[in-house]
Design a protein around this motif. Structure first.
Motif, PDB file in Angstrom:
ATOM      1  N   VAL A  96     -13.595 -46.924  13.428  1.00 13.71           N
ATOM      2  CA  VAL A  96     -13.781 -48.180  12.696  1.00 13.71           C
ATOM      3  C   VAL A  96     -12.463 -48.568  12.038  1.00 13.71           C
ATOM      4  O   VAL A  96     -11.616 -47.716  11.782  1.00 13.71           O
ATOM      5  CB  VAL A  96     -14.920 -48.073  11.646  1.00 13.71           C
ATOM      6  N   ALA A  97     -12.317 -49.863  11.761  1.00 12.37           N
ATOM      7  CA  ALA A  97     -11.054 -50.387  11.225  1.00 12.37           C
ATOM      8  C   ALA A  97     -10.666 -49.734   9.901  1.00 12.37           C
ATOM      9  O   ALA A  97      -9.477 -49.554   9.620  1.00 12.37           O
ATOM     10  CB  ALA A  97     -11.151 -51.904  11.058  1.00 12.37           C
ATOM     11  N   LYS A 105     -18.976 -41.583  13.745  1.00  8.11           N
ATOM     12  CA  LYS A 105     -20.240 -41.010  14.192  1.00  8.11           C
ATOM     13  C   LYS A 105     -21.108 -42.138  14.739  1.00  8.11           C
ATOM     14  O   LYS A 105     -21.163 -43.219  14.160  1.00  8.11           O
ATOM     15  CB  LYS A 105     -20.937 -40.308  13.022  1.00  8.11           C
ATOM     16  N   TYR A 106     -21.778 -41.875  15.855  1.00  2.06           N
ATOM     17  CA  TYR A 106     -22.605 -42.910  16.464  1.00  2.06           C
ATOM     18  C   TYR A 106     -23.762 -43.305  15.558  1.00  2.06           C
ATOM     19  O   TYR A 106     -24.423 -42.457  14.968  1.00  2.06           O
ATOM     20  CB  TYR A 106     -23.171 -42.445  17.816  1.00  2.06           C
ATOM     21  N   LEU A 110     -23.551 -49.407  14.039  1.00  2.95           N
ATOM     22  CA  LEU A 110     -22.158 -49.503  14.499  1.00  2.95           C
ATOM     23  C   LEU A 110     -22.095 -49.913  15.964  1.00  2.95           C
ATOM     24  O   LEU A 110     -21.196 -50.647  16.379  1.00  2.95           O
ATOM     25  CB  LEU A 110     -21.428 -48.170  14.290  1.00  2.95           C
ATOM     26  N   CYS A 111     -23.057 -49.452  16.741  1.00  2.00           N
ATOM     27  CA  CYS A 111     -23.090 -49.808  18.161  1.00  2.00           C
ATOM     28  C   CYS A 111     -23.302 -51.307  18.334  1.00  2.00           C
ATOM     29  O   CYS A 111     -22.685 -51.935  19.201  1.00  2.00           O
ATOM     30  CB  CYS A 111     -24.171 -49.015  18.883  1.00  2.00           C
ATOM     31  N   VAL A 112     -24.156 -51.903  17.523  1.00  2.00           N
ATOM     32  CA  VAL A 112     -24.354 -53.352  17.564  1.00  2.00           C
ATOM     33  C   VAL A 112     -23.029 -54.058  17.277  1.00  2.00           C
ATOM     34  O   VAL A 112     -22.672 -55.033  17.951  1.00  2.00           O
ATOM     35  CB  VAL A 112     -25.457 -53.788  16.562  1.00  2.00           C
ATOM     36  N   GLN A 113     -22.270 -53.557  16.290  1.00  2.00           N
ATOM     37  CA  GLN A 113     -20.960 -54.143  15.980  1.00  2.00           C
ATOM     38  C   GLN A 113     -20.009 -54.021  17.170  1.00  2.00           C
ATOM     39  O   GLN A 113     -19.268 -54.953  17.482  1.00  2.00           O
ATOM     40  CB  GLN A 113     -20.351 -53.478  14.752  1.00  2.00           C
ATOM     41  N   LEU A 114     -20.045 -52.860  17.846  1.00  2.00           N
ATOM     42  CA  LEU A 114     -19.195 -52.658  19.027  1.00  2.00           C
ATOM     43  C   LEU A 114     -19.565 -53.655  20.123  1.00  2.00           C
ATOM     44  O   LEU A 114     -18.682 -54.264  20.735  1.00  2.00           O
ATOM     45  CB  LEU A 114     -19.335 -51.221  19.550  1.00  2.00           C
ATOM     46  N   ILE A 115     -20.854 -53.836  20.362  1.00  2.00           N
ATOM     47  CA  ILE A 115     -21.290 -54.758  21.415  1.00  2.00           C
ATOM     48  C   ILE A 115     -20.892 -56.192  21.066  1.00  2.00           C
ATOM     49  O   ILE A 115     -20.494 -56.961  21.933  1.00  2.00           O
ATOM     50  CB  ILE A 115     -22.809 -54.633  21.663  1.00  2.00           C
ATOM     51  N   ARG A 116     -20.971 -56.556  19.796  1.00  2.00           N
ATOM     52  CA  ARG A 116     -20.559 -57.912  19.393  1.00  2.00           C
ATOM     53  C   ARG A 116     -19.051 -58.099  19.596  1.00  2.00           C
ATOM     54  O   ARG A 116     -18.592 -59.181  19.924  1.00  2.00           O
ATOM     55  CB  ARG A 116     -20.930 -58.179  17.950  1.00  2.00           C
TER      56      ARG A 116
END
Length: 171
Positions: A96-97, A105-106, A110-116
């Protein structure tokens, strides 16, 4: 005339596969045949169908002015959340930034943020989840390495002449 019943491909409901999404980053993707993924996907579809029915989407009676002043969840948001919770299971090489270089950690959030940030991750996950479910790639690799089984007959080529037995000659 008869009916032939073909065997459906065997679904792998518990399988998973690591897929590289960028240099040094990969995600662990599960099967779209998993019971939780399938049942939550069905719930989302029913939810969206109920909204369509309430607003008369797809009929001549549909009128934008008649839609109540309520916010409806976008189907994109629902399907992204579904993938983050039940299709993408883990990752490596993601940070993360706020903490660059420190593996994050998954978590589904955070995964939703990655997909966006990288929408192609969603499509990679769905395609891989489908491949895992039908095990298409593994079957193709297994088949490619195997020789065809020998048949009961001799090798192809020019046929040999057969000899007639003495007792079979007619006079």
């Amino acid at each position: 005339m008869g009916i032939t019943i073909n065997k459906k491909p065997e679904l792998d409901i518990d399988g998973s596969r690591w897929v590289e999404i960028a240099k040094g980053a990969k995600i662990l993707v599960g099967s779209i045949a998993s019971p939780m993924y399938k049942s939550h996907q069905a719930l989302i579809k029913r939810h969206l169908a109920a909204i369509d029915q309430q607003t008369q989407v797809g009929t001549k009676a549909f009128n934008l002015a008649d839609i109540p002043n309520a916010e409806f969840e976008a189907d994109d948001d629902l399907f992204i959340d579904l993938a983050a919770r039940h299709l993408i299971l883990d990752w490596e090489g993601v940070d993360v930034a706020e903490k660059p270089g420190v593996p994050a950690k998954y978590s589904p959030e955070l995964c939703v943020q990655l997909i966006r940030q990288m929408p192609q991750v969603y499509f990679i996950a769905v395609q891989t989840g489908l491949d895992v479910a039908v095990r298409a790639e593994e079957k193709a690799k297994e088949t490619a390495g195997k020789h065809l089984p020998r048949t009961a007959g001799a090798a192809s080529g020019r046929a040999r002449q057969t000899k007639k037995s003495v007792g079979s000659m007619s006079a």
